[in-house]
Scaffold this active site. Structure first.
Site, short mmCIF file in Angstrom:
data_model
loop_
_atom_site.label_atom_id
_atom_site.label_comp_id
_atom_site.label_asym_id
_atom_site.label_seq_id
_atom_site.Cartn_x
_atom_site.Cartn_y
_atom_site.Cartn_z
N ARG A 125 -29.49 -3.79 -6.63
CA ARG A 125 -30.93 -3.86 -6.93
C ARG A 125 -31.50 -2.55 -7.42
NH1 ARG A 125 -31.53 -6.03 -1.87
NH2 ARG A 125 -32.49 -4.14 -1.05
N ARG A 199 -1.06 -0.86 -4.04
CA ARG A 199 -0.92 -0.34 -2.66
C ARG A 199 -2.30 0.09 -2.20
NH1 ARG A 199 -2.92 3.61 -0.51
NH2 ARG A 199 -1.82 5.47 -1.15
N LYS A 217 -14.55 4.98 -3.91
CA LYS A 217 -14.27 6.40 -4.23
C LYS A 217 -15.38 6.96 -5.12
CE LYS A 217 -10.02 6.96 -2.45
NZ LYS A 217 -9.52 8.04 -1.61
N GLU A 288 -5.47 6.01 -8.38
CA GLU A 288 -5.70 5.71 -6.97
C GLU A 288 -4.90 4.49 -6.54
OE1 GLU A 288 -8.09 7.71 -5.17
OE2 GLU A 288 -6.96 6.77 -3.55
N ASP A 311 -4.92 10.91 -6.70
CA ASP A 311 -5.60 11.25 -5.45
C ASP A 311 -4.66 11.12 -4.24
OD1 ASP A 311 -7.77 11.79 -3.73
OD2 ASP A 311 -8.08 9.64 -3.42
N ASP A 312 -3.81 10.10 -4.24
CA ASP A 312 -2.94 9.89 -3.08
C ASP A 312 -1.87 10.97 -2.98
OD1 ASP A 312 -4.06 7.28 -2.17
OD2 ASP A 312 -3.57 6.83 -4.25
N ALA A 351 1.95 9.68 -0.73
CA ALA A 351 1.14 10.60 0.07
C ALA A 351 2.04 11.58 0.84
CB ALA A 351 0.25 9.82 1.01
N1 LIG Z 1 -5.77 10.12 4.96
C1 LIG Z 1 -5.74 10.09 3.66
O1 LIG Z 1 -6.52 10.76 3.00
C2 LIG Z 1 -4.74 9.24 2.95
C3 LIG Z 1 -4.01 8.31 3.61
N2 LIG Z 1 -3.11 7.55 2.92
C4 LIG Z 1 -2.41 6.52 3.66
O2 LIG Z 1 -1.05 6.80 3.71
C5 LIG Z 1 -0.33 5.59 3.81
C6 LIG Z 1 0.86 5.64 2.88
O3 LIG Z 1 0.43 5.77 1.54
P1 LIG Z 1 1.52 6.00 0.39
O4 LIG Z 1 2.34 7.18 0.68
O5 LIG Z 1 0.81 5.97 -0.89
O6 LIG Z 1 2.39 4.68 0.54
P2 LIG Z 1 3.87 4.46 0.06
O7 LIG Z 1 4.10 3.01 0.05
O8 LIG Z 1 4.10 5.23 -1.19
O9 LIG Z 1 4.76 5.13 1.20
C7 LIG Z 1 4.90 4.63 2.50
C8 LIG Z 1 6.10 5.32 3.15
O10 LIG Z 1 6.09 4.98 4.51
C9 LIG Z 1 7.41 4.58 4.89
N3 LIG Z 1 7.36 3.65 6.00
C10 LIG Z 1 6.94 2.37 6.00
N4 LIG Z 1 7.11 1.83 7.22
C11 LIG Z 1 7.64 2.79 8.00
C12 LIG Z 1 8.09 2.83 9.34
N5 LIG Z 1 7.99 1.77 10.12
N6 LIG Z 1 8.60 3.99 9.80
C13 LIG Z 1 8.69 5.08 9.02
N7 LIG Z 1 8.30 5.09 7.74
C14 LIG Z 1 7.80 3.95 7.23
C15 LIG Z 1 7.97 3.93 3.63
O11 LIG Z 1 9.39 3.91 3.66
C16 LIG Z 1 7.43 4.89 2.58
O12 LIG Z 1 8.28 6.00 2.47
C17 LIG Z 1 -1.33 4.47 3.55
O13 LIG Z 1 -1.68 3.89 4.78
C18 LIG Z 1 -2.52 5.18 3.00
O14 LIG Z 1 -3.71 4.54 3.36
C19 LIG Z 1 -2.87 7.72 1.60
C20 LIG Z 1 -3.59 8.63 0.89
C21 LIG Z 1 -4.62 9.43 1.51
C1 LIG Z 2 -7.66 7.58 1.52
C2 LIG Z 2 -6.77 7.04 0.52
O1 LIG Z 2 -6.80 7.44 -0.62
C3 LIG Z 2 -5.82 6.04 0.91
O2 LIG Z 2 -5.71 5.71 2.09
O3 LIG Z 2 -5.11 5.56 0.02
MG LIG Z 3 -5.78 6.17 -1.95
#
Ligand SMILES: NC(=O)C1=CN([C@@H]2O[C@H](COP(=O)(O)OP(=O)(O)OC[C@H]3O[C@@H](n4cnc5c(N)ncnc54)[C@H](O)[C@@H]3O)[C@@H](O)[C@H]2O)C=CC1
Ligand SMILES: CC(=O)C(=O)O
Ligand SMILES: [Mg+2]
Length: 622
Positions: A125, A199, A217, A288, A311-312, A351
């Site tokens: 709005r 993702r 974002k 992202e 960003d990730d 990440a």
């Molecule tokens: N706090 C922040 O600012 C941010 C947080 N994140 C969070 O980080 C998480 C991962 O993001 P990405 O790296 O982009 O995902 P991704 O899919 O690229 O990587 C996930 C990783 O976790 C591993 N994994 C999955 N299950 C597992 C388990 N049970 N034990 C051990 N390792 C395991 C996978 O093998 C993979 O290596 C998401 O939840 C995302 O929300 C991401 C970006 C910023």
């Molecule tokens: C915070 C963020 O970018 C993520 O969880 O993917």
């Molecule tokens: Mg993200």
């Protein structure tokens, strides 16, 4: 004559109509009168009457003054009382607080979704009031328009969708993107946040429903970085989805076929990038929530060609590095001692690897630490990654542990075994997998011998956090430094002591990177700019706060912190000779500005948009 005049008028109106489809870019510009008064410049609106009330950018609702009601054909179309901006704000907040009071017995998520709906309707709005409300209540509303609630919104977006926001590019648009991009009504766009929905937070593949993340974002870009909301563009690139529930759901609003991959996929992203940079050569694109498989590849593909960052990979790394530098100082050590920390990272995705790479670079920068890779133990879903792991990609291989190390840890060792043997200083979770930091793991961290272990369950949303704040303090003790991706409340430790729960989220980082890149006119987003930003964020915290376990500034300070981070980015871009200047400030002038801290912060603040109404004038009324 009259007929000719009528035609001319029609032609003029048609021309005005054409302009109407392009929004009037509402930069907040002030004019200084001869008495040095700050006078708001008017915005020209090529609309009248109800069309203005239905345009969230120009609409002021009950705040239209009588003169504008007359000038713009609004007289009689609004309730008679003319309210001030602050009265409108109060009216919205009173109504909002009543809703909160009346739904406290509802389920948490229903409550949060109801709040999101109300905010979203205000956004539809009246944008000016929406951003005023958001900025003034950022701590309260960030968890609604961003993580964790935005995760739930994305999961249900096909049902929640009412009015479009942002752009959708799909696999069916191949060959059309270059012209489609001109359908966007703004003449200039500064910031694009794009996802392919593969993702979304830790929630997996949500396809086109992932659009909620770029929207959230970019709301933070406006609120924290003062990017003009008329110059932001949220985008989803829909190449299909591998989420079976969405493929089977008749209500799903995206393409219902499996995700395209390989060259077909990159051709679509390439076409999108070319279209965007053809229309807006100076735009910044933030990638992202792309799945790991593509996040690094796309970053490498574009980072030396366009003004992009992921960003990730890079934003998360910056915020985690700042948090770790803070944790090291909280332990009573100088920042350089980051090179001595033993760091266990759970999650080897975009990440996790992004963080490890940046922390390694910081160790090398700050302490010339040649063997920095030795400080990390990385686990993925198959446990500890060692050199005997098959099919490791080279980015991860450099961190793989040798199996003949004295700690005797084997390939695939569990997190508990790793923590018990390594006795780390830092436990960092970026796995997207909730509750991995179990009671036993946290108790083992307590035994690590580190006086102030850092426990960072950074996965989002809340349900995917590796542990809660309460669990961390309960099992690992009161001295920990705690940071989570989504917010948790502080923990009452008894005896008047508080266990501080920091939010370690890239929201402290990406707005400053985007704003600094924009205002420096940097050609590329370099590692140097990211490191300067992280060090600036770390330096925002005083020793007293760090001693108390507070390693990130409170969310209400996010605008001020973002301005500082942006200034650090501008300074570094100038130092690297990577800056082309911005608007009327050329590269040479910017070099002078960047030399003086006061001038640089004034320059940044001057260019930050704030939500304020400007007088509206219509070309039809003069
Ligand atoms: N706090 C922040 O600012 C941010 C947080 N994140 C969070 O980080 C998480 C991962 O993001 P990405 O790296 O982009 O995902 P991704 O899919 O690229 O990587 C996930 C990783 O976790 C591993 N994994 C999955 N299950 C597992 C388990 N049970 N034990 C051990 N390792 C395991 C996978 O093998 C993979 O290596 C998401 O939840 C995302 O929300 C991401 C970006 C910023
Ligand atoms: C915070 C963020 O970018 C993520 O969880 O993917
Ligand atoms: Mg993200």
């Amino acid at each position: 004559m009259q007929a000719g005049g009528g035609r001319l008028r029609k032609l003029l109106l048609a021309a005005a109509g054409l302009q109407q489809s392009f929004r009037n870019v509402g930069d907040v510009l002030f004019h200084r009168s001869i008495h040095n008064h700050r006078i708001k410049r008017p915005s020209i609106v090529h609309k009248r009457s109800t069309d203005i009330l239905h345009d969230p950018w120009f609409n002021k609702g009950t705040a239209f003054p009588a003169t504008e009601r007359d000038r713009l054909g609004l007289r009689g179309l609004l309730p008679p009382k003319v309210m001030t901006f602050e009265q409108q704000y109060e009216r919205f907040m009173v109504d909002f607080r009543q809703l909160e009071a009346n739904t406290t017995d509802g389920a948490d998520d229903m409550n949060a979704l109801a709040k999101w709906r109300i905010l979203n309707r205000l956004h539809d709005r009246n944008e000016t009031l929406y951003y005023h409300v958001l900025i003034k209540n950022i701590k309260h509303f960030a968890p609604i328009i961003y993580t964790p609630t935005i995760g739930l919104v994305c999961q249900r977006y096909s049902g929640l969708f009412r009015r479009p926001r942002g752009m959708y590019f799909t696999a069916d648009d191949r060959g059309e993107m270059m012209s489609m991009i001109y359908n966007w009504p703004a003449e200039q766009v500064d910031m694009i946040v794009v996802t392919d929905g593969s993702r979304i937070l830790g929630l997996g593949d949500l396809g086109a429903q992932g659009i909620g993340i770029p929207i959230g974002k970019l709301d933070l870009y406006v609120a924290a970085a003062g990017i003009n909301p008329q110059r932001v563009l949220p985008v989803v690139i829909d190449v299909g989805t591998n989420n079976q529930q969405l493929l089977d759901n008749p209500q799903y609003m995206g393409l219902q076929h499996p995700r395209l991959d390989g060259e077909e996929y990159t051709a679509i992203i390439d076409e999108f990038m070319e279209a965007v940079y053809t229309r807006w050569p100076r735009v910044i694109v933030q990638f992202e929530d792309f799945q790991n498989k593509w996040a690094f590849k796309l970053l490498q593909r574009y980072r030396n060609v366009y003004r992009v960052f992921n960003d990730d990979v890079q934003g998360t790394a910056g915020v985690a590095l700042a948090g770790l530098l803070g944790a090291v100082r909280a332990m009573g050590h100088p920042m350089e001692d980051i090179a001595k920390q033993k760091i266990v990272v759970v999650g080897a995705g975009s990440a996790g690897l992004g963080v490890v790479n940046m922390v390694k670079q910081a160790m090398m920068r700050l302490q010339d630490h040649e063997k920095a890779t030795n400080q990390f133990w990385i686990l993925d879903q198959d446990g500890l990654i060692t050199s005997s792991r098959k099919g490791l990609n080279p980015d991860v291989r450099q961190y793989a542990r040798e199996t003949d190390e004295h700690d005797g840890l084997k390939e695939g060792a569990s997190l508990l075994e790793v923590v018990k043997k390594v006795k780390p200083d830092v436990l960092l979770g970026l796995s997207g997998c909730g509750r991995l930091f179990t009671k036993e793991v946290l108790e083992a961290m307590k035994e690590s011998g580190c006086p102030r272990p850092a426990i960072f369950p950074l996965s989002n949303p809340t349900s995917n956090a590796e542990c809660t704040a309460i669990e961390a303090f309960q099992y690992c003790g009161p001295n920990i430094i705690f940071a989570s991706g989504s917010p948790f409340r502080d923990v009452d430790l008894g005896n008047g002591k508080i266990g501080h729960s920091n939010q370690g989220n890239n929201m402290y980082f990406f707005p400053g990177i985007g704003l600094g890149t924009l205002l420096s006119g940097a050609r590329h987003v370099t590692d140097g700019m990211l490191h300067s930003a992280a060090e600036c964020l770390a330096a925002c915290m005083s020793d007293e706060h760090l001693q108390e376990g507070i390693i990130f500034p409170p969310i209400p300070r996010i605008r001020e912190i973002t301005a500082k981070v942006a200034a650090a980015v501008v300074k570094e871009a100038v130092k690297e000779d990577n800056s082309e200047g911005y608007r009327e400030t050329n590269a040479r002038e910017l070099r002078q500005i960047a030399d003086d801290e006061g001038e640089l912060s004034a320059y940044v603040e001057e260019h930050m948009w704030s939500p304020e109404y400007s007088p509206l004038v219509s070309p039809h009324s003069y």
